[in-house]
Design an enzyme around this catalytic site. Structure first.
Site, PDB file in Angstrom:
ATOM      1  N   ARG A   1     -46.921  80.729   9.817  1.00 24.75           N
ATOM      2  CA  ARG A   1     -46.968  82.128  10.232  1.00 24.75           C
ATOM      3  C   ARG A   1     -46.963  82.175  11.755  1.00 24.75           C
ATOM      4  O   ARG A   1     -47.519  81.283  12.404  1.00 24.75           O
ATOM      5  CB  ARG A   1     -48.237  82.827   9.728  1.00 24.75           C
ATOM      6  CG  ARG A   1     -48.241  83.191   8.258  1.00 24.75           C
ATOM      7  CD  ARG A   1     -47.285  84.359   7.934  1.00 24.75           C
ATOM      8  NE  ARG A   1     -47.338  84.751   6.545  1.00 24.75           N
ATOM      9  CZ  ARG A   1     -46.514  84.295   5.590  1.00 24.75           C
ATOM     10  NH1 ARG A   1     -45.568  83.439   5.889  1.00 24.75           N
ATOM     11  NH2 ARG A   1     -46.629  84.709   4.348  1.00 24.75           N
TER      12      ARG A   1
ATOM     13  N   GLU B   1     -42.413  90.295  13.895  1.00 20.91           N
ATOM     14  CA  GLU B   1     -41.170  90.249  13.104  1.00 20.91           C
ATOM     15  C   GLU B   1     -40.773  91.665  12.712  1.00 20.91           C
ATOM     16  O   GLU B   1     -41.642  92.455  12.365  1.00 20.91           O
ATOM     17  CB  GLU B   1     -41.382  89.403  11.839  1.00 20.91           C
ATOM     18  CG  GLU B   1     -41.733  87.961  12.167  1.00 20.91           C
ATOM     19  CD  GLU B   1     -41.971  87.101  10.919  1.00 20.91           C
ATOM     20  OE1 GLU B   1     -41.748  87.581   9.799  1.00 20.91           O
ATOM     21  OE2 GLU B   1     -42.381  85.940  11.071  1.00 20.91           O
TER      22      GLU B   1
ATOM     23  N   HIS C   1     -37.351  84.100   9.427  1.00 22.71           N
ATOM     24  CA  HIS C   1     -38.336  84.038   8.329  1.00 22.71           C
ATOM     25  C   HIS C   1     -37.629  83.926   6.971  1.00 22.71           C
ATOM     26  O   HIS C   1     -37.722  84.826   6.127  1.00 22.71           O
ATOM     27  CB  HIS C   1     -39.267  85.260   8.343  1.00 22.71           C
ATOM     28  CG  HIS C   1     -40.535  85.030   7.554  1.00 22.71           C
ATOM     29  ND1 HIS C   1     -41.710  85.689   7.823  1.00 22.71           N
ATOM     30  CD2 HIS C   1     -40.802  84.212   6.491  1.00 22.71           C
ATOM     31  CE1 HIS C   1     -42.646  85.284   6.963  1.00 22.71           C
ATOM     32  NE2 HIS C   1     -42.113  84.393   6.144  1.00 22.71           N
TER      33      HIS C   1
END
Ligand code: NAP
Length: 309
Positions: A227, A256, A274
């Protein structure tokens, strides 16, 4: 059997997941999690790990007793509120290991062998003017894994075939044939490549700071498939700009889908949006596991993969 319209879907899902949801369930959809909750006595919520589930939304639907999130990370859920209100939660561990490990290994080799730059070099015809830069071999290096859980262990097994030494850190030492280091700085010091595979938590918040990056050193590489919050991005940017580490490959970011612009213009970083679990097969498995958990909840059975909060 899940009653029609008893599940509130929160957030948008990629098409392949939405198709599966609509095939198996009849949900009410709240695509914007910040919007007002629709009317209805929903007993459960279905969401995914890229959607932050606001506590305020749960307060608007006090009938909800269960939250199923698609993804193994559950840092998107208001855990304290769920616990305080006895609301169960499930995630989708295990089924995404293959996809995440494959991406991590792809990123690792892309970073060390500079594959994206090599392709740009050929496509721009620069090859006809000079040879491509000499890079570095993975074999013989020490790969440190921060977070030797389901993904970390699957990754280590795959890495063994690349003739590397494997080391790890984490809260507990495992019965594994790899060197254990008691903290992240010691692991960084011992590693040529540091791969992050731990959860987002108060303990891992900005765990990769300037001191750890210094310990990794100018020949060291960082790969983050965990993360964004695990890395102090400001410190990482400085380390990359000043070549305090050799390079980084990042699949996840603090912000993000708008990562720190500083990363966009430096050449010793590899960026992906991601996509750790973003394969058709994996997304299908994740969706089905999330719905199986909902089914277990409605059938008053134990959840298959409950988040122990
Ligand atoms: P997991 O099985 O729960 O493993 C997590 C591991 O991290 C555990 O071994 C745990 O140690 C360790 N850990 C906890 N705190 C730590 C710390 N402070 N320092 C180092 N290690 C620590 O979870 P998983 O299924 O492997 O998934 C790991 C994470 O990967 C998820 O939480 C998620 O955030 C991330 N992920 C990212 C993507 C992506 O798309 N990029 C996809 C899937 C997952 P103990 O065993 O000692 O408790």
């Amino acid at each position: 059997m899940i009653p029609v319209n008893s599940v509130l879907q929160v957030g948008q899902f990629p098409e392949i997941m939405q198709r599966e949801i609509d095939r198996r369930l009849s949900t009410t959809k709240l695509l914007d999690p910040q919007a007002k909750a629709p009317e209805g006595g929903f007993a459960a919520i279905l969401t995914r790990s890229n959607t932050q589930l606001p506590q305020g939304l749960l307060e608007q639907v006090p009938t909800v007793r269960m939250v199923a999130t698609c993804g193994v990370g559950y840092d998107n859920l208001p855990l304290d509120y769920l616990k305080a209100n006895g609301i169960q939660a499930s995630n989708t561990p295990g089924v995404l290991n293959d996809a995440v490990c494959e991406l991590a290994i792809g990123m690792l080799f892309s970073l060390l062998r500079r594959i994206p730059e090599a392709q740009a070099f050929v496509k721009s015809a620069a090859w006809s003017k000079s040879p491509f830069t000499i890079t570095t071999t993975l074999a013989g290096k020490c790969v440190g894994i921060a977070g030797m859980g389901r993904i970390g262990q699957d990754l280590a097994k795959r890495l063994e075939s690349f003739k590397v030494k494997i080391a790890y850190t984490g809260p507990s030492r495992k019965e594994l044939p790899y060197d254990y280091h008691p903290n992240i700085k010691a692991l960084a010091q011992a590693s040529d490549v540091l791969i992050l595979a731990c959860p987002a938590s108060p303990e891992t918040d900005k765990m990769i700071n300037a001191e750890v990056l210094d310990a990794l050193g100018p020949q060291g590489y960082l790969v983050n498939i965990a993360r964004g919050s695990v890395v102090d991005e400001g410190a990482l940017l400085v380390a990359l700009q000043q070549k305090k580490i050799a390079g980084a490959a990042l699949d996840v970011f603090e912000n993000e889908p708008n990562p720190n612009a500083g990363f966009l213009n430096i050449d010793n970083v590899l960026l992906t949006p991601h996509i750790g679990s973003a394969t058709a097969e994996t997304r299908q498995l994740m969706t089905n596991l999330a719905i199986d958990n909902l089914e277990a909840f409605y059938n008053q059975q134990p959840l298959l993969t409950e988040v122990k909060n």
